[in-house]
Design an enzyme around this catalytic site. Structure first.
Site, PDB file in Angstrom:
ATOM      1  N   GLU A   1      16.646  45.831  15.980  1.00 20.95           N
ATOM      2  CA  GLU A   1      18.193  45.479  16.815  1.00 20.95           C
ATOM      3  C   GLU A   1      17.545  44.147  17.816  1.00 20.95           C
ATOM      4  O   GLU A   1      18.908  43.140  17.697  1.00 20.95           O
ATOM      5  CB  GLU A   1      17.100  46.373  18.287  1.00 20.95           C
ATOM      6  CG  GLU A   1      18.317  45.677  19.361  1.00 20.95           C
ATOM      7  CD  GLU A   1      18.184  46.784  21.155  1.00 20.95           C
ATOM      8  OE1 GLU A   1      17.411  47.645  20.726  1.00 20.95           O
ATOM      9  OE2 GLU A   1      18.516  46.563  22.267  1.00 20.95           O
TER      10      GLU A   1
ATOM     11  N   ASP B   1      13.894  50.357  16.682  1.00 18.96           N
ATOM     12  CA  ASP B   1      14.272  49.897  17.769  1.00 18.96           C
ATOM     13  C   ASP B   1      12.477  49.221  18.654  1.00 18.96           C
ATOM     14  O   ASP B   1      12.039  50.482  19.095  1.00 18.96           O
ATOM     15  CB  ASP B   1      15.272  50.420  18.351  1.00 18.96           C
ATOM     16  CG  ASP B   1      15.206  50.042  19.751  1.00 18.96           C
ATOM     17  OD1 ASP B   1      14.826  49.706  20.336  1.00 18.96           O
ATOM     18  OD2 ASP B   1      16.083  51.337  20.731  1.00 18.96           O
TER      19      ASP B   1
ATOM     20  N   ILE C   1      11.847  48.624  21.081  1.00 14.99           N
ATOM     21  CA  ILE C   1      11.860  49.229  22.723  1.00 14.99           C
ATOM     22  C   ILE C   1      12.650  50.131  22.828  1.00 14.99           C
ATOM     23  O   ILE C   1      13.912  49.185  23.233  1.00 14.99           O
ATOM     24  CB  ILE C   1      11.053  48.252  24.264  1.00 14.99           C
ATOM     25  CG1 ILE C   1       9.639  47.684  24.159  1.00 14.99           C
ATOM     26  CG2 ILE C   1      11.204  48.745  25.157  1.00 14.99           C
ATOM     27  CD1 ILE C   1       9.082  46.231  24.753  1.00 14.99           C
ATOM     28  N   ASP C   2      12.509  51.271  22.662  1.00 16.27           N
ATOM     29  CA  ASP C   2      14.141  52.264  23.270  1.00 16.27           C
ATOM     30  C   ASP C   2      13.886  52.198  24.499  1.00 16.27           C
ATOM     31  O   ASP C   2      12.913  52.964  25.493  1.00 16.27           O
ATOM     32  CB  ASP C   2      14.313  53.312  22.408  1.00 16.27           C
ATOM     33  CG  ASP C   2      15.523  53.639  22.796  1.00 16.27           C
ATOM     34  OD1 ASP C   2      17.001  53.279  22.795  1.00 16.27           O
ATOM     35  OD2 ASP C   2      16.071  55.079  23.166  1.00 16.27           O
TER      36      ASP C   2
ATOM     37  N   THR D   1      14.652  49.731  27.067  1.00 14.63           N
ATOM     38  CA  THR D   1      14.653  48.507  28.106  1.00 14.63           C
ATOM     39  C   THR D   1      14.277  48.407  29.453  1.00 14.63           C
ATOM     40  O   THR D   1      13.749  48.084  30.258  1.00 14.63           O
ATOM     41  CB  THR D   1      15.074  47.173  27.340  1.00 14.63           C
ATOM     42  OG1 THR D   1      14.655  47.582  26.174  1.00 14.63           O
ATOM     43  CG2 THR D   1      14.535  46.175  27.686  1.00 14.63           C
TER      44      THR D   1
ATOM     45  N   ASP E   1      18.989  53.514  17.672  1.00  9.66           N
ATOM     46  CA  ASP E   1      18.676  54.254  18.833  1.00  9.66           C
ATOM     47  C   ASP E   1      18.505  55.436  18.328  1.00  9.66           C
ATOM     48  O   ASP E   1      18.185  55.837  19.629  1.00  9.66           O
ATOM     49  CB  ASP E   1      19.914  54.147  19.852  1.00  9.66           C
ATOM     50  CG  ASP E   1      19.835  53.164  20.328  1.00  9.66           C
ATOM     51  OD1 ASP E   1      19.507  52.172  21.009  1.00  9.66           O
ATOM     52  OD2 ASP E   1      21.411  52.221  20.146  1.00  9.66           O
TER      53      ASP E   1
HETATM   54  P1  2AM Z   1      17.531  50.040  24.583  1.00  9.85           P
HETATM   55  O1  2AM Z   1      17.321  50.229  25.535  1.00  9.85           O
HETATM   56  O2  2AM Z   1      16.943  49.967  23.060  1.00  9.85           O
HETATM   57  O3  2AM Z   1      18.801  48.834  24.769  1.00  9.85           O
HETATM   58  C1  2AM Z   1      20.579  54.056  27.133  1.00  9.85           C
HETATM   59  O4  2AM Z   1      20.579  52.907  27.933  1.00  9.85           O
HETATM   60  C2  2AM Z   1      20.311  54.628  26.426  1.00  9.85           C
HETATM   61  O5  2AM Z   1      21.634  53.570  25.650  1.00  9.85           O
HETATM   62  C3  2AM Z   1      19.046  53.569  25.593  1.00  9.85           C
HETATM   63  O6  2AM Z   1      18.396  54.192  24.691  1.00  9.85           O
HETATM   64  C4  2AM Z   1      19.316  51.441  25.199  1.00  9.85           C
HETATM   65  O7  2AM Z   1      18.038  51.067  24.300  1.00  9.85           O
HETATM   66  C5  2AM Z   1      20.559  52.416  24.318  1.00  9.85           C
HETATM   67  N1  2AM Z   1      21.576  51.239  24.258  1.00  9.85           N
HETATM   68  C6  2AM Z   1      22.376  50.893  22.970  1.00  9.85           C
HETATM   69  N2  2AM Z   1      22.571  49.539  23.835  1.00  9.85           N
HETATM   70  C7  2AM Z   1      22.654  49.315  24.795  1.00  9.85           C
HETATM   71  C8  2AM Z   1      22.881  48.275  25.541  1.00  9.85           C
HETATM   72  N3  2AM Z   1      24.204  47.172  25.139  1.00  9.85           N
HETATM   73  N4  2AM Z   1      22.642  48.489  27.064  1.00  9.85           N
HETATM   74  C9  2AM Z   1      21.954  49.388  27.153  1.00  9.85           C
HETATM   75  N5  2AM Z   1      21.749  50.574  27.215  1.00  9.85           N
HETATM   76  C10 2AM Z   1      22.072  50.769  25.663  1.00  9.85           C
HETATM   77 CA    CA Z   2      18.201  51.323  22.178  1.00  6.59          CA
HETATM   78 CA    CA Z   3      15.999  48.566  22.369  1.00 10.19          CA
HETATM   79 CA    CA Z   4      18.281  46.882  23.599  1.00 11.39          CA
END
Ligand code: 2AM
Ligand code: CA
Ligand code: CA
Ligand code: CA
Length: 287
Positions: free
Chosen positions: A72, A93, A95-96, A98, A222
């Site tokens: 990512e 990913d 940190i999924d 975040t 994701d």
């Molecule tokens: P992330 O934390 O790696 O960004 C809820 O927010 C879920 O949707 C999380 O798994 C998050 O991944 C994902 N997600 C994907 N794109 C995002 C974005 N642009 N903003 C927030 N969440 C996103």
């Molecule tokens: Ca994610």
């Molecule tokens: Ca992430």
């Molecule tokens: Ca992100």
């Protein structure tokens, strides 16, 4: 590449590397972070997202110099999503969840998958805060902390616990669609949860803790690991339209039991028709 022996080696290696790197997340979750935004106010990134991805990719490149990588935070630098080829490719990913990490909400994880010939062979989703390690190998089942997991056999939406994501609701067009679908699920299901980590929520469906997960607007990292884990746990993942799931353009309808699929696809379709009508009427009445 792709003999079982080679995959065994990849699996053992990436497990160790994941557990090691995840210490950074566990140690940092309660403390202060440098928070930047990407696409909008809701799209957060911290120095830890970048650091964990760097450690994972450097570790894997050293061990597997011919493999490819889709991570990512690396993609974020150019905003160009590489094409998925048949070469062994790690989708990462760091940190999924975040936003959860930023708020010290303990629902956050590392998600890593290895695809060979465009098929997921290894999936790892590790939450170091709650010490949940979800793993799967293609054809070999899915596990939580080494114990086999199985998705639920609930086959009716009215008996289901449904997880949905709401992170893009600040974008107007997307907001209306999300709220329309939310309304549809709320009026039928046992309950709705929105947990903020797609990878972990897929794993919750895999272990039978939730029956359905739905969200559009995701990215390959994701879902790459979580989808393998659900499928290996007996669950089912399709595109929101009802068609085949595309890991590079993920629109997720995930369920413990495939018998739920027709009801879910129809529910989303009708919700979108309603949303569209509402928008047309709102536009007319404001003219
Ligand atoms: P992330 O934390 O790696 O960004 C809820 O927010 C879920 O949707 C999380 O798994 C998050 O991944 C994902 N997600 C994907 N794109 C995002 C974005 N642009 N903003 C927030 N969440 C996103
Ligand atoms: Ca994610
Ligand atoms: Ca992430
Ligand atoms: Ca992100």
């Amino acid at each position: 590449m792709a003999s079982q022996k080679e995959l065994d080696y990849c699996y053992d290696f990436v497990m160790k590397l994941t557990i090691e790197s995840a210490k950074i997340i566990r140690d940092a979750i309660q403390g202060g972070k440098n928070i930047e935004t990407k696409a909008g106010d809701w799209d957060l990134v911290t120095e830890y997202d970048k650091k964990v991805e760097q450690i994972l990719i450097e570790g894997l490149v050293k061990e597997f110099p011919t493999h490819k990588f889709i991570g990512e935070e690396t993609v974020s630098k150019t905003n160009i999503l590489p094409e998925l080829t048949n070469a062994p490719t790690w989708i990462i990913d760091p940190i999924d969840g975040t936003t959860n990490f930023v708020h010290a909400f303990p629902h956050t994880c590392i998600s890593i998958a290895l695809l060979v010939n465009q098929e997921s062979e290894i999936g790892i989703v590790y939450n170091p805060v709650l010490e949940q390690m979800f793993t799967a190998r293609r054809g070999r089942g899915a596990y939580l902390n080494g114990k086999p997991i199985k998705s639920s056999d609930v086959f009716e939406l009215r008996q289901s616990l449904v997880c949905i994501e709401a992170s893009y609701a600040t974008i107007e067009d997307i907001r209306d669609i999300i709220l329309g679908r939310f309304e549809a699920f709320v009026t039928i299901a046992h309950g709705i949860r929105t947990l903020g980590s797609a990878a972990l929520t897929l794993c919750y469906v895999a272990m039978g803790a939730a029956d359905v997960y739905h969200t559009d607007n995701l990215m390959p990292w994701d879902v790459a690991a979580g989808v393998l884990i659900i499928r290996e746990a007996g669950g089912h993942v399709i595109d929101t339209s009802g068609g085949d799931f595309n890991i590079m353009k993920p629109r997720v309808l995930a369920m413990g039991n495939r018998k739920l699929a027709p009801e879910l696809v129809e529910l989303v379709r009708l919700a979108d028709v309603k949303t569209h009508r509402r928008r047309v009427n709102d536009k007319k009445s404001s003219e």
